[in-house]
Design a protein around this motif. Structure first.
Motif, PDB file in Angstrom:
ATOM      1  N   GLY A 128       0.900  -1.155   0.153  1.00 18.13           N
ATOM      2  CA  GLY A 128      -0.003  -0.036   0.021  1.00 18.13           C
ATOM      3  C   GLY A 128       0.936   1.284  -0.030  1.00 18.13           C
ATOM      4  N   TRP A 129       1.812   1.133   0.743  1.00 19.89           N
ATOM      5  CA  TRP A 129       2.834   2.514   0.969  1.00 19.89           C
ATOM      6  C   TRP A 129       3.518   2.833  -0.788  1.00 19.89           C
ATOM      7  CZ3 TRP A 129       3.617   6.255   3.982  1.00 19.89           C
ATOM      8  CH2 TRP A 129       4.722   7.126   3.990  1.00 19.89           C
ATOM      9  N   ARG A 130       3.776   1.561  -1.333  1.00 20.75           N
ATOM     10  CA  ARG A 130       4.386   1.616  -2.661  1.00 20.75           C
ATOM     11  C   ARG A 130       3.472   1.305  -3.761  1.00 20.75           C
ATOM     12  NH1 ARG A 130       8.180  -1.008   0.395  1.00 20.75           N
ATOM     13  NH2 ARG A 130      10.021   0.019   0.773  1.00 20.75           N
ATOM     14  N   HIS A 131       1.984   1.922  -3.474  1.00 23.78           N
ATOM     15  CA  HIS A 131       1.045   1.205  -4.547  1.00 23.78           C
ATOM     16  C   HIS A 131       1.207   1.815  -5.862  1.00 23.78           C
ATOM     17  CE1 HIS A 131      -0.430   5.168  -2.982  1.00 23.78           C
ATOM     18  NE2 HIS A 131      -0.880   5.210  -4.188  1.00 23.78           N
ATOM     19  N   GLY A 132       1.061   1.084  -6.689  1.00 22.45           N
ATOM     20  CA  GLY A 132       1.269   1.364  -8.149  1.00 22.45           C
ATOM     21  C   GLY A 132       2.579   1.109  -8.801  1.00 22.45           C
ATOM     22  N   ARG A 133       3.639   0.814  -7.613  1.00 24.89           N
ATOM     23  CA  ARG A 133       5.014   0.630  -7.990  1.00 24.89           C
ATOM     24  C   ARG A 133       5.490  -0.971  -8.270  1.00 24.89           C
ATOM     25  NH1 ARG A 133       7.767   4.904  -3.599  1.00 24.89           N
ATOM     26  NH2 ARG A 133       6.664   6.506  -4.133  1.00 24.89           N
ATOM     27  N   LEU A 134       6.661  -1.196  -8.461  1.00 20.38           N
ATOM     28  CA  LEU A 134       7.211  -2.932  -8.792  1.00 20.38           C
ATOM     29  C   LEU A 134       6.726  -3.490  -7.668  1.00 20.38           C
ATOM     30  CD1 LEU A 134       8.483  -4.683 -10.604  1.00 20.38           C
ATOM     31  CD2 LEU A 134      10.486  -4.057  -9.499  1.00 20.38           C
ATOM     32  N   PHE A 135       7.074  -3.245  -6.339  1.00 22.18           N
ATOM     33  CA  PHE A 135       6.645  -4.364  -5.439  1.00 22.18           C
ATOM     34  C   PHE A 135       5.113  -4.482  -5.396  1.00 22.18           C
ATOM     35  CE2 PHE A 135       5.790  -5.242  -0.902  1.00 22.18           C
ATOM     36  CZ  PHE A 135       6.562  -6.448  -0.713  1.00 22.18           C
ATOM     37  N   ILE A 213      -4.316  -8.326   0.716  1.00 25.63           N
ATOM     38  CA  ILE A 213      -5.120  -7.307  -0.346  1.00 25.63           C
ATOM     39  C   ILE A 213      -5.886  -6.358   0.718  1.00 25.63           C
ATOM     40  CG2 ILE A 213      -6.937  -7.338  -1.992  1.00 25.63           C
ATOM     41  CD1 ILE A 213      -4.417  -8.270  -3.151  1.00 25.63           C
ATOM     42  N   GLY A 214      -6.515  -6.901   1.838  1.00 22.90           N
ATOM     43  CA  GLY A 214      -7.387  -6.053   2.543  1.00 22.90           C
ATOM     44  C   GLY A 214      -6.206  -4.823   3.386  1.00 22.90           C
ATOM     45  N   MET A 215      -5.274  -5.208   3.791  1.00 19.79           N
ATOM     46  CA  MET A 215      -4.237  -4.244   4.456  1.00 19.79           C
ATOM     47  C   MET A 215      -3.863  -3.080   3.218  1.00 19.79           C
ATOM     48  SD  MET A 215      -3.292  -3.105   6.951  1.00 19.79           S
ATOM     49  CE  MET A 215      -2.114  -2.067   7.570  1.00 19.79           C
ATOM     50  N   ARG A 216      -3.639  -3.948   2.137  1.00 21.37           N
ATOM     51  CA  ARG A 216      -3.033  -2.854   1.208  1.00 21.37           C
ATOM     52  C   ARG A 216      -4.060  -1.823   0.829  1.00 21.37           C
ATOM     53  NH1 ARG A 216      -4.600  -1.440  -4.215  1.00 21.37           N
ATOM     54  NH2 ARG A 216      -2.501  -1.086  -5.335  1.00 21.37           N
ATOM     55  N   ASN A 217      -5.265  -2.474   0.714  1.00 19.50           N
ATOM     56  CA  ASN A 217      -6.378  -1.339   0.042  1.00 19.50           C
ATOM     57  C   ASN A 217      -6.714  -0.226   1.258  1.00 19.50           C
ATOM     58  OD1 ASN A 217      -6.766  -2.756  -2.290  1.00 19.50           O
ATOM     59  ND2 ASN A 217      -8.380  -3.866  -1.557  1.00 19.50           N
ATOM     60  N   MET A 218      -6.644  -1.047   2.463  1.00 19.34           N
ATOM     61  CA  MET A 218      -6.804  -0.009   3.656  1.00 19.34           C
ATOM     62  C   MET A 218      -5.723   1.280   3.729  1.00 19.34           C
ATOM     63  SD  MET A 218      -9.532   0.099   5.194  1.00 19.34           S
ATOM     64  CE  MET A 218      -9.155   1.038   6.172  1.00 19.34           C
ATOM     65  N   MET A 219      -4.444   0.651   3.518  1.00 12.38           N
ATOM     66  CA  MET A 219      -3.383   1.699   3.453  1.00 12.38           C
ATOM     67  C   MET A 219      -3.732   2.702   2.344  1.00 12.38           C
ATOM     68  SD  MET A 219      -0.684   1.497   5.489  1.00 12.38           S
ATOM     69  CE  MET A 219       0.648   2.241   4.745  1.00 12.38           C
ATOM     70  N   VAL A 220      -3.898   2.302   1.070  1.00 13.44           N
ATOM     71  CA  VAL A 220      -4.032   3.282  -0.132  1.00 13.44           C
ATOM     72  C   VAL A 220      -5.127   4.102   0.295  1.00 13.44           C
ATOM     73  CG1 VAL A 220      -4.910   3.474  -2.324  1.00 13.44           C
ATOM     74  CG2 VAL A 220      -3.535   1.588  -1.905  1.00 13.44           C
TER      75      VAL A 220
END
Length: 330
Positions: A128-135, A213-220
Motif C-alpha cells: 500500500g505504501w508503494r502502490h502502483g510501483r514494482l513491489f 489485499i485487505g491491508m493494502r487497500n486500507m493503506m491506499v
C-alpha cells in the motif's frame, strides 16, 4: 464503563444462547448414541444383556427424561466437568478426549494464524505504501491468486510436490508413530514440528491472499486522508508517517478480523486435519459425527463456542482501547 458493561452483558446472553443451541442440535439429529454403542459391542461378538444396555444408558446420559430436566442437568454438568462418555472412544471421558486433541489444533492452527497475520500486515503495508510501483505490482496479483485458490486444492498440490515428489515432508500424521513415544521430550517435539511443517505451510500460504489485499487497500485509502497530508506538510519522516499514522489507522479493521480468526482456530481445523490426517479437534469432530457421538459433539461444540466468544470479547475490549471512538455513545 457503560461500554464494557454492555459488552459483558452481550457476551453473557450470547453464551446462554450458544449452550442452549448446543444442547438442542444433537438431540435433533437422527440416531441414538446408546444404540450406536450397543451395536458396536454386539459386532465384537456376543449378545447384549438388558443390564448392559441400562448401564450404557446411565453412563451416556438419560435421554428418556423430560427435555427441561435434561437441559438443566446439561448446564450443571458443563460447570462441574461431567461431560459424559464418548461413544467413539468408549469408555474414555469426553474431557479426556478433547484434552488429547486440543493441543494439536491450537499448536498448528493457532501459531500459523498468528504468524500469517503479521506477514499479511507487513506485506500489505509495504504494498500500500508503494502502490502502483514494482513491489505492489508483484505482491497484489500473487495475493489475489492465492485468495482465489481453494485451500484443499493447494494442500493437495503441496502434498504431491513436497511429500510425494520431493520427499521433504511426511504425507500425513502428527508425529512418527513408529519410533517416537508421545511425551515432553526433544524426540517427540522435533517429530511433531517436522510433521506440522507441511500443513502449516499450506495454511500460511492460503491465508495470505485476503489479508494482504485487505491491508493494502486500507493503506491506499488511509494515505489519501487529510491528516497524512498534514503530517507530510509538517516535515515528519516517511517512516513515522508510514507506521505512526497510516499503518496505525489502516490496521484497525484487520485487528478486528484477526480476533475473529483466532476465535475460529479450534473450529476451523476440520479441512486441514482431514487433508493431512492430522490428529486434532477437526478429525475428532468428524469421527464423532459418524458415530452419532452426542456427548463428544456437545463437548467439541462447547469448546469451539467458548473459544470464539472469549477471544472476540477480549478483542472487543482491546479495540475499545486502541480506537476510543468505539466507546462513544450516541
Amino acid at each position: 464503563m457503560k461500554f464494557y458493561l454492555r459488552k459483558i452483558g452481550f457476551y453473557l446472553v450470547a453464551f446462554v444462547a450458544a449452550i442452549t443451541i448446543n444442547f438442542a442440535i444433537p438431540r435433533m439429529m437422527p440416531g441414538n448414541p446408546v444404540d450406536s454403542l450397543i451395536d458396536r459391542l454386539a459386532a465384537k461378538g456376543g449378545a447384549i444383556a438388558p443390564e448392559t444396555r441400562a448401564a450404557v444408558q446411565s453412563m451416556l446420559g438419560d435421554t428418556q427424561t423430560g427435555i427441561v430436566s435434561q437441559y438443566f442437568e446439561y448446564v450443571k454438568n458443563i460447570f462441574t466437568g461431567h461431560w459424559g462418555v464418548s461413544v467413539t472412544f468408549f469408555p474414555t471421558q469426553v474431557t479426556e478426549c478433547i484434552a488429547s486433541a486440543l493441543p494439536w489444533t491450537v499448536a498448528l492452527v493457532g501459531c500459523t494464524t498468528v504468524i500469517s497475520f503479521f506477514i499479511q500486515q507487513l506485506l500489505g503495508i509495504a504494498a500500500g505504501w508503494r502502490h502502483g510501483r514494482l513491489f505492489d505490482n508483484i505482491v497484489s496479483p500473487v495475493a489475489t491468486v492465492f485468495q482465489s485458490v481453494p485451500y484443499f486444492w493447494l494442500a493437495l498440490i503441496f502434498i504431491w510436490l513436497f511429500a510425494k515428489t520431493l520427499n521433504i515432508f511426511p504425507l500425513s500424521g502428527g508425529y512418527d508413530y513408529r519410533s517416537v513415544t508421545p511425551g515432553f521430550s526433544w524426540d517427540f517435539i522435533s517429530s511433531a514440528l517436522y510433521y506440522a511443517c507441511l500443513p502449516a505451510l499450506a495454511i500460511l500460504v492460503s491465508s495470505l491472499g485476503a489479508g494482504v489485499i485487505g491491508m493494502r487497500n486500507m493503506m491506499v485509502s488511509t494515505l489519501s486522508e487529510d491528516y497524512i497530508t498534514t503530517a507530510e506538510a509538517k516535515g515528519l519522516s516517511p517512516r513515522r508517517i508510514k507506521y505512526g499514522y497510516a499503518a496505525r489507522n489502516a490496521i484497525l479493521p484487520s485487528f478486528s478480523g484477526f480476533g475473529t480468526s483466532l476465535g475460529h482456530v479450534v473450529g476451523g481445523s476440520l479441512l486441514t486435519e482431514q487433508v493431512f490426517s492430522y490428529p486434532g479437534i477437526g478429525q475428532m469432530m468428524l469421527q464423532a459425527v459418524q458415530s452419532n457421538d452426542y456427548a463428544l459433539l456437545q463437548g467439541l461444540f462447547l469448546i469451539i463456542t467458548v473459544t470464539v466468544l472469549v477471544v472476540n470479547f477480549i478483542v472487543d475490549l482491546l479495540y475499545g482501547l486502541v480506537d476510543p471512538r468505539t466507546r462513544i455513545q450516541d
